[in-house]
Design a protein around this motif. Structure first.
Motif, PDB file in Angstrom:
ATOM      1  N   MET A   1       0.788  -1.298   0.178  1.00 10.42           N
ATOM      2  CA  MET A   1       0.071  -0.102  -0.285  1.00 10.42           C
ATOM      3  C   MET A   1       0.805   1.241  -0.350  1.00 10.42           C
ATOM      4  N   GLU A   2       1.534   1.005   0.744  1.00  8.46           N
ATOM      5  CA  GLU A   2       2.612   2.600   0.687  1.00  8.46           C
ATOM      6  C   GLU A   2       3.589   2.561  -0.655  1.00  8.46           C
ATOM      7  N   GLU A   3       3.874   1.950  -0.979  1.00  3.53           N
ATOM      8  CA  GLU A   3       4.084   1.612  -2.705  1.00  3.53           C
ATOM      9  C   GLU A   3       3.272   2.553  -3.459  1.00  3.53           C
ATOM     10  N   ILE A   4       1.961   1.467  -3.085  1.00  4.62           N
ATOM     11  CA  ILE A   4       1.166   2.124  -3.944  1.00  4.62           C
ATOM     12  C   ILE A   4       0.479   3.552  -4.147  1.00  4.62           C
TER      13      ILE A   4
ATOM     14  N   LYS B   1      -3.367  -2.441  -9.054  1.00  6.30           N
ATOM     15  CA  LYS B   1      -2.922  -3.092  -8.088  1.00  6.30           C
ATOM     16  C   LYS B   1      -3.585  -2.565  -6.779  1.00  6.30           C
ATOM     17  N   LEU B   2      -4.413  -1.453  -6.324  1.00  5.44           N
ATOM     18  CA  LEU B   2      -5.366  -0.620  -5.267  1.00  5.44           C
ATOM     19  C   LEU B   2      -6.687  -1.789  -5.838  1.00  5.44           C
ATOM     20  N   SER B   3      -7.340  -1.223  -6.591  1.00  6.98           N
ATOM     21  CA  SER B   3      -8.775  -1.631  -6.594  1.00  6.98           C
ATOM     22  C   SER B   3      -8.658  -3.557  -6.612  1.00  6.98           C
ATOM     23  N   TYR B   4      -7.183  -4.242  -6.699  1.00  6.84           N
ATOM     24  CA  TYR B   4      -7.072  -5.412  -6.435  1.00  6.84           C
ATOM     25  C   TYR B   4      -7.523  -5.963  -5.540  1.00  6.84           C
TER      26      TYR B   4
ATOM     27  N   MET C   1     -10.285   2.271  -0.488  1.00 10.63           N
ATOM     28  CA  MET C   1      -9.410   2.856  -1.351  1.00 10.63           C
ATOM     29  C   MET C   1     -10.504   4.001  -1.583  1.00 10.63           C
ATOM     30  N   SER C   2     -11.288   4.271  -1.026  1.00  4.63           N
ATOM     31  CA  SER C   2     -11.757   5.816  -0.926  1.00  4.63           C
ATOM     32  C   SER C   2     -11.014   6.683  -1.312  1.00  4.63           C
ATOM     33  N   TRP C   3      -9.744   7.044  -0.885  1.00  2.00           N
ATOM     34  CA  TRP C   3      -8.806   8.337  -0.755  1.00  2.00           C
ATOM     35  C   TRP C   3      -8.540   8.162  -2.097  1.00  2.00           C
ATOM     36  N   ALA C   4      -8.781   7.218  -2.822  1.00  2.00           N
ATOM     37  CA  ALA C   4      -8.123   7.611  -4.291  1.00  2.00           C
ATOM     38  C   ALA C   4      -8.927   7.809  -5.707  1.00  2.00           C
ATOM     39  N   ALA C   5     -10.265   8.503  -4.909  1.00  5.43           N
ATOM     40  CA  ALA C   5     -11.327   8.618  -5.682  1.00  5.43           C
ATOM     41  C   ALA C   5     -10.880   9.899  -6.768  1.00  5.43           C
ATOM     42  N   PHE C   6     -10.365  10.719  -6.017  1.00  6.29           N
ATOM     43  CA  PHE C   6      -9.821  11.649  -7.623  1.00  6.29           C
ATOM     44  C   PHE C   6      -8.511  10.744  -9.000  1.00  6.29           C
TER      45      PHE C   6
ATOM     46  N   TYR D   1     -12.199   3.001 -15.263  1.00  7.13           N
ATOM     47  CA  TYR D   1     -13.565   2.801 -14.850  1.00  7.13           C
ATOM     48  C   TYR D   1     -14.314   1.811 -13.565  1.00  7.13           C
ATOM     49  N   VAL D   2     -13.483   0.422 -13.733  1.00  9.27           N
ATOM     50  CA  VAL D   2     -13.317  -0.262 -12.779  1.00  9.27           C
ATOM     51  C   VAL D   2     -12.835   0.293 -11.386  1.00  9.27           C
ATOM     52  N   ALA D   3     -11.736   0.556 -11.240  1.00 10.43           N
ATOM     53  CA  ALA D   3     -11.737   1.846  -9.483  1.00 10.43           C
ATOM     54  C   ALA D   3     -13.195   2.216  -9.168  1.00 10.43           C
TER      55      ALA D   3
END
Lengths: 167, 951
Positions: B37-40, B58-61, B70-75, B93-95
Motif C-alpha cells: 500500500m505504501e508503494e501504491i 493494484k489498489l482495486s485488486y 480505496m476511497s482516498w484514491a477517488a481523484f 472505470y473499474v475502480a
C-alpha cells in the motif's frame, strides 16, 4: 436483481467479490466471513441453497456451487429464479474454463482482471445480460485485444518494464 | 517525461508481481500488504498515467480481496478513466464503479467524461461508461446523462444496446422523469428480434414490475406475446415473474395466461422454467383448479426427486401454496414429515415451516407429539428450533390454539426434560403466564412443577434453571392446589439446589416461605375452627369432607383472596387426586399427608426440616439468599416460641397462638393469597406522569454512565464458585454450634436418596448423577420414522373438532390488542410513487396513440364486461370514455377502493388536475391534456386501461 457475487476458496480466502449495491469494505469483509462460516459447515451432497436473510437482509437468497477448492456464491432477490442462478454459475465457470483451458484456482488468482471482465460481461449492474459463454468469450477477447493494442502504442519504457519484470 | 517517473515505471511492480508477492511473502500477509500500500500511495501520485493506472489496478485488486479502503484514491480513479488509452481507461472505470458511492465528493467531476464515452464510437468505451453508470448513477448523473442513454437505446450494436437497456433501471430509479424520454424506446425493445436485447428489456421490466406492478398492466399484451413466442428460458422465467405480479391485479389477464403457462409447464425440460411456472401458478393463479392440479403434480415430482435442490424447492412451493390450499400440503404430508429428518438443514427447516403451517387447534396435540419425537432425535440446533416453533405456535394469540391446558402444561414439562432443550426462558415465561392467566390449569401446573422440582437430575442442567425457577415460583404461588405441600418443601430444599445460581435459589427460598406460611395457616385454621379433635383416626375423614364442602364454596367466589375461604382448595373435580403420589418412598414422613392433613407432628417436622436446610445459607454471600434465609428462619423462630416441641397442654397454646402467631400467619397468608395477574401492555400509558417528573426521552446518556456495567449472566451458569465459599463459610459459622453442615448435607442427601430412589442411579457411587445432557441412543430410528409417518397420517388429516370432555378453560386476556399490535402498513417509498406516476402518465399517452391508430380493430375495455358492452363510447373522446369507465369501476370494485378513500382522491384530483392541465397544456394537444392530468392521479383508484387483447 443479483446483489453480490463471491468466489472464495475452501479456506475462506476471497478470490473475487463483487457487490452490486455499494458496501464499504469492512461490511464486505463481514459479509464474506459470515457466508463462509455457513458454507464451510455444510456437508457435501446437500442442496445448493443457503439461508441468506440473516446475513443480507430480507428478500435475499443465496445459491452456491462448490468446484474443487472454490466456492462460487451468488446472492440475489426474489426477481431471480434459484435454479437459473445455479445455471448462471455454471455458465460463469464454463466461460472461465474456456478462457483458461481447464480452470483451476491458480488461474483465477493470477488472472483476477480477466475473471472480472468475464463477470462484467455476464452480469451488468446486478442484471443478467448475457447467458451464452460463447458471446462472453467473444467480448472478453475483444477487450483483451483492445487493451493490448492500447498498450502496444505505449511508450517504450513501459513495455520494457513489463518485460524485465517477467524475467 | 521526467527522470524519476521513468525510474518508477521501470521498477514498478505490476498486479501480477503483487499477486505473486502475496503468495510468496515471508513477512506475513498484512505486513506485506501494508508495504504494498505504501508503494501504491507513492506510485499513484506519479504524473505518468501508466504508472498511476497500474498502481490503481493494484489498489482495486487489494480493496475487495484484502479489504483495503480505496476511497482516498477517488481523484486518481477519475484521472485514469479520462485516459485516451483503453487499458488505462478501463482500470479507471473499474475502480470508479467499485469504490464510488453517492457520497463521493468528486463524483460531480465525472459527468463530462461519462458523456464523452457514452457518445464514443468505440462500443467498448460506451460499454465501460454504461457499466459505471449502472453501478454508481446518482440523481444528478441520471438526469444529466438521460439524453445519451436515450440515444444508445437505439444503438445498432447489440452489446451497447443491451447495456443501455440495463442501465435504464438505475436511471429510472434515480430520475423518474427520464421515463418521459426513454420509456417508449424501451418498450420498443420488447419487439426486438435479437434474443439478447429482448432478454435485457424483459429483465428490466421484471425489476420495474416487482416494485410497482400496477403501472405495467397496459403492457400486458407485449408480455403475453413474449410468453407465447419466446423460446428462451431466461426470457420466459422473467416474463413469468412479471405475470405473477400482474395476474392478481387483473382477473381477465390471469384467465388468459393460465393456459400458456400450463403449456410451458408440461412441455419444458428445463427445471428452472418448470419451477417458475409452478411458482407462478401457486402464488398467483391458484384459483384455476386445473392449473393448480397440474402444479401440484409437478411439485410432487420435485419432492420425489433425488436432487436435494429440487426437493427443497418443492417444499418451498408447498409453503407458498399452504395458506390458501392446505389440502396440497396434506396430500404430501408423508414427504413433509419424512423431510424433518433429512440431512440437509434447508430441507428440514422448510418442512418444519410447513408442518407449523398446518397446525390448528384440532391437530395441535398430535403434531406436537410428532415434533417432540423428532426433537429428541435431532441435533441440538434443530431440536431447539422445533421446540421454539411449538412454543410460539401454541402461545400465539394468548394460547388461542390450546384447548386443553392440562395437556399443554404436561407438554411443557416434557419439553423441559428433553436433554438438548435450551428454551428455558420461553418455557419459564409460559409457565408463569399460564399460571396467571388460566386458573383451571393451576392444579396440573403445580403437579408438573412438583415433578420437575423433585427430580435431582434436572438440577445438573444449566439450561433448565429458568424452568426450575418458574416451577419453584408456581409451587409457592399456587401451593393451595398442591396435594402435598410438605413434599414441595422437601423438593425445594433438596441438597442439589446448591447447584442453582443465587437468584434462582432465592426464588426457591421465597417459595419455601410461602409454602410454610400456607401450612401453618391451614393447621391453625383447622385447629381453631374446632372441628378437629386431635385424634388421628377422625381427622382424615373430617378434613376431607371439610375440604370438599369448602371447595365448592370457594369455586363460587370470584377471587381466592377472600378471608373466609378455607384454604386447601383442592378442587374436587380433580381426577388425579386419589392417585397415589408416585416416587414417594415407604418411609416418608409426609406420605401420610392426605390422611393426616396438617397434624401437629407434621408441622414440627416441617419446621425442623426447613431449619436444618436453611441455616447454612445464613453464611451465603449472596444478598438475595441471605435475606430470604433470614426471613424464613425468623418466621420459624417466631412460631417456635409459641409452638414448643413437646406436646404440652394444648389449651394454653391454643389461646396463645390465637393471639399472636395466628394473627401474623393469617396476615402473611392473606398477602400471599393476593392473586397476581397479567399486566396489560398499555398499563403504563394509563398511569399519569406525576407533575414535576422529568422523563428522559433518550436514555443514551446512560451509556456513558454505566457503559461497562452489564447484567452479568456469566455467574448464572457458574454456581460452583459461590457454593463453595458459601459452604466453607457456613461451616466456619456453625463450628460453634453442635451441627456439622457437611455431615448434615450428606445425611440429607442420603435421606433424599432413600425417598426418591427413582431418580438416582442404581449404583451407589454416591454423587454421580446421570448427565442431564446425555443423548438417547438412536436405535430404531428408521422404525420410528415410519411410525411417525403412520401416526401423522391420521393426525394431519383435517378432522372434525374433537369433542373435549371439558370446555376450554377461561384464559384471562386483558386487552384485545395486546398481541396484535397493529403495525402501520408500510407505504412504498415516494420515489416509486413518483416513478409509477410518470410511467402511468407515459403509458396513457402511448395508449391513446395506439388506440387512435387501431381503434377499428380493438374495442376499448372496461372492468365490467356488461358495462363495456352497454356503453360503447365514442372512441374519439377518450376523456368521456375514461370517466365513464371510472364510474363503473367505483360502482363495482369495492375492494380496490379500500386502498384509498375515494373522496379524498377525488378531492385532491380536482385541485391538482387543474394545475396539471395548465402546466402541461403548452406541450400537448387539448384532448390529451385532460387525460394526462388525470392519469397519474388515478393511480390507486383505478387500474389503467388494458387494450383488450382478450376479445
Amino acid at each position: 436483481m443479483i446483489k453480490a457475487v463471491m468466489v472464495m476458496n475452501t479456506q475462506g480466502k476471497p478470490r473475487l467479490a463483487k457487490f452490486y449495491d455499494y458496501q464499504p469494505v469492512e461490511k464486505q469483509q463481514e459479509l464474506i466471513r459470515s457466508v463462509f462460516t455457513v458454507l464451510s459447515s455444510r456437508a457435501e451432497n446437500v442442496s445448493n441453497f443457503m439461508e441468506a436473510e440473516s446475513i443480507f437482509g430480507p428478500d435475499s437468497r443465496l445459491v452456491y456451487k462448490h468446484y474443487a477448492t472454490l466456492y462460487f456464491v451468488f446472492v440475489f432477490d426474489s426477481s431471480e429464479n434459484e435454479l437459473a442462478m445455479l445455471d448462471l454459475i455454471q455458465v460463469f465457470v464454463e466461460t472461465l474454463d474456456k478462457c483458461f483451458k481447464n480452470v483451476c484456482e491458480l488461474d483465477i488468482v493470477f488472472n483476477y482482471s480477466k475473471m472480472q471482465t468475464v463477470l462484467d460481461e455476464i452480469i451488468f449492474g446486478g442484471q443478467v445480460l448475457e447467458t451464452s459463454s460463447t458471446e462472453v468469450m467473444k467480448a472478453v477477447e475483444e477487450i483483451s485485444k483492445l487493451e493490448a493494442a492500447s498498450n502496444a502504442i505505449t511508450l517504450v519504457p513501459a513495455k520494457y518494464a513489463s518485460g524485465w519484470n517477467r524475467r | 517525461m521526467s527522470g524519476p517517473s521513468i525510474m518508477e515505471t521501470l521498477f514498478q511492480r505490476t498486479l501480477e508481481d503483487l499477486i505473486k508477492g502475496i503468495r510468496l511473502q515471508l513477512i506475513g500477509e498484512s505486513a506485506f500488504i501494508s508495504k504494498a500500500m505504501e508503494e501504491i500511495r507513492k506510485e499513484i501520485k506519479s504524473t505518468d498515467l501508466q504508472t498511476k493506472s497500474i498502481a490503481l489496478q493494484k489498489l482495486s485488486y487489494l480493496s475487495p480481496l484484502h479489504f483495503v479502503d480505496m476511497s482516498w484514491a477517488a481523484f486518481h480513479c477519475i484521472e485514469c478513466m479520462s485516459s485516451p488509452r483503453f487499458a488505462q481507461k478501463r482500470i479507471g472505470y473499474v475502480a470508479v464503479s467499485q469504490s464510488f458511492n453517492e457520497h463521493t465528493p468528486v463524483l460531480l467531476l465525472i459527468t463530462n467524461q461519462l458523456r464523452k464515452d457514452l457518445g464514443s464510437v468505440n462500443e467498448f468505451d460506451a460499454g465501460l461508461a454504461l457499466d459505471c453508470l449502472a453501478n454508481i448513477a446518482t440523481v444528478d448523473l441520471a438526469r444529466d446523462l438521460t439524453p445519451e442513454v436515450f440515444t444508445l437505446l437505439g444503438s445498432s450494436k447489440v452489446s451497447v444496446r443491451k447495456k443501455a437497456i440495463g442501465v435504464i433501471l438505475r436511471v429510472f430509479e434515480k430520475y423518474p422523469d427520464a421515463v418521459r424520454v426513454c420509456f417508449k424506446r424501451l418498450v420498443e425493445n420488447l419487439d426486438s428480434p435479437d434474443s439478447r436485447i429482448l432478454s435485457a428489456a424483459v429483465g428490466v421490466f421484471c425489476e420495474l414490475a416487482s416494485r410497482d406492478p400496477r403501472s405495467y398492466l397496459p403492457l400486458a399484451p407485449e408480455f403475453y406475446r413474449v410468453l407465447v413466442d419466446s423460446k428462451n428460458n431466461w426470457v420466459l422465467i422473467k416474463v413469468l415473474k412479471i405475470f405473477a405480479k400482474l395476474a392478481p391485479l387483473e382477473s381477465r389477464l390471469a384467465k388468459r395466461v393460465v393456459e400458456p403457462i400450463c403449456d410451458h409447464m408440461r412441455r419444458t425440460g428445463a427445471k428452472s422454467l418448470m419451477f417458475e411456472c409452478i411458482r407462478t401458478v401457486v402464488s398467483s393463479l391458484s384459483e384455476y383448479e386445473s392449473a393448480l392440479k397440474l402444479a401440484v403434480l409437478k411439485i410432487r415430482e420435485l419432492l420425489m426427486d433425488e436432487d436435494p435442490n429440487l426437493k427443497y424447492l418443492g417444499l418451498h412451493a408447498l409453503s407458498i401454496v399452504a395458506p390458501k390450499h392446505l389440502w396440497v400440503v396434506l396430500e404430501n404430508k408423508e414427504v413433509v414429515i419424512k423431510s424433518l429428518s433429512d440431512s440437509d438443514s434447508n430441507i428440514k427447516f422448510e418442512s418444519l415451516r410447513l408442518v407449523m403451517a398446518v397446525v390448528s387447534e384440532s391437530n395441535v396435540v398430535e403434531i406436537s407429539r410428532v415434533l417432540l419425537n423428532y426433537a429428541l432425535k435431532s441435533d441440538p440446533e434443530f431440536c431447539n428450533v422445533i421446540l421454539g416453533s411449538i412454543l410460539s405456535a401454541c402461545s400465539r394469540n394468548v394460547y388461542e390454539m390450546v384447548m386443553d391446558f392440562d395437556w399443554y402444561v404436561l407438554l411443557l414439562g416434557e419439553m423441559s426434560r428433553i436433554p438438548q432443550c435450551q428454551k428455558g426462558e420461553d418455557i419459564e415465561n409460559q409457565l408463569i403466564d399460564i399460571g396467571m392467566r388460566v386458573r383451571d390449569a393451576r392444579p396440573e401446573l403445580i403437579r408438573m412443577a412438583r415433578s420437575l422440582l423433585i427430580d435431582p437430575a434436572l438440577l445438573g442442567n444449566p439450561f433448565l434453571y429458568r424452568i426450575l425457577c418458574a416451577a419453584a415460583w408456581v409451587c409457592g404461588e399456587y401451593v393451595e392446589y398442591s396435594t402435598n405441600p410438605f413434599e414441595l418443601v422437601e423438593a425445594l430444599l433438596q441438597p442439589r439446589t446448591s447447584l442453582l445460581p443465587p437468584l434462582i435459589r432465592a426464588v426457591y427460598l421465597q417459595s419455601v416461605l410461602k409454602v410454610l406460611t400456607f401450612c401453618i395457616h391451614s393447621y391453625l385454621r383447622n385447629k381453631s375452627s374446632g372441628l378437629f379433635p386431635f385424634t388421628d383416626n377422625l381427622e382424615g375423614v373430617v378434613s376431607e369432607s371439610m375440604s370438599k364442602g369448602k371447595t365448592q364454596e370457594a369455586s363460587d367466589l370470584p377471587t381466592p383472596a377472600q378471608d373466609d375461604v378455607f384454604n386447601p382448595r383442592i378442587s374436587d373435580d380433580n381426577p388425579y387426586e386419589d392417585l397415589p403420589l408416585e416416587n414417594n418412598g415407604e418411609d416418608s414422613k409426609f406420605d401420610s399427608f392426605e390422611k393426616n392433613g396438617f397434624t401437629r407432628e407434621s408441622i414440627v417436622n416441617l419446621l425442623n426440616l426447613i431449619e436444618l436446610a436453611v441455616k447454612p445459607l445464613l453464611g451465603s454471600l449472596e444478598v438475595e439468599i441471605l435475606e430470604r434465609a433470614q426471613n424464613v428462619l425468623g418466621l420459624i423462630e417466631l412460631i417456635r416460641q409459641e409452638f414448643p416441641d413437646q406436646l404440652s397442654p394444648r389449651k394454653e397454646i391454643l389461646a396463645k397462638e390465637e393471639s399472636e402467631v395466628s394473627k401474623l400467619i393469617r396476615s402473611m397468608n392473606d398477602a400471599f393469597c393476593e392473586e397476581l395477574g397479567p399486566v396489560s401492555v398499555t398499563a403504563q400509558d394509563r398511569v399519569r406522569v406525576p407533575e414535576g417528573l422529568v422523563l428522559e426521552e433518550n436514555l443514551k446518556e446512560l451509556d456513558t454512565i454505566c457503559g461497562d456495567i452489564q447484567p452479568s449472566t456469566s455467574s448464572f451458569f457458574a454456581p460452583r464458585y459461590g457454593e463453595r465459599i458459601e459452604e466453607s463459610l457456613a461451616s466456619d459459622l456453625q463450628n460453634g454450634e453442635d451441627s456439622e453442615p457437611s455431615r448434615e448435607s450428606t445425611s440429607l442427601l442420603i435421606e433424599h436418596r432413600k425417598r426418591h430412589g427413582l431418580y438416582y442411579l442404581p449404583s451407589s457411587a454416591s454423587n454421580d448423577y446421570p448427565l442431564a445432557n446425555d443423548l438417547r441412543s438412536g436405535e430404531n430410528d428408521r422404525d420410528e420414522t415410519e411410525d411417525f409417518v403412520r401416526l401423522t397420517a391420521q393426525s394431519l388429516a383435517p378432522k372434525k373438532k374433537p369433542n373435549y370432555s371439558k370446555p376450554r378453560p377461561v384464559v384471562v386476556k386483558l386487552d384485545e390488542g395486546e398481541v396484535t399490535l397493529s403495525v402501520a402498513s408500510k407505504k412504498p417509498s415516494s420515489k416509486y410513487d413518483l416513478l409509477s406516476g410518470v410511467i402511468q402518465d407515459v403509458l396513457q399517452e402511448t395508449n391513446l396513440m395506439d388506440k387512435s391508430s387501431r381503434k377499428g380493430k380493438e374495442k376499448v375495455s372496461s372492468d365490467v364486461p356488461q358495462g363495456s358492452k352497454e356503453n360503447v363510447q365514442d372512441p374519439e373522446d377518450p376523456r368521456r370514455e375514461k370517466s365513464g369507465l371510472r364510474k363503473s369501476k367505483h360502482r363495482s370494485h369495492g375492494k380496490e377502493r379500500k386502498h384509498k378513500d375515494p373522496d379524498q382522491v377525488d378531492g385532491k384530483k380536482d385541485g391538482k388536475s387543474e394545475r396539471a392541465r395548465e402546466k402541461s397544456s403548452h406541450r400537448h394537444g387539448r384532448k390529451k391534456t385532460r387525460q394526462r392530468a388525470e392519469g397519474p392521479l388515478n393511480v390507486s383508484a383505478q387500474t389503467p386501461v388494458i387494450p383488450d387483447f382478450l376479445l
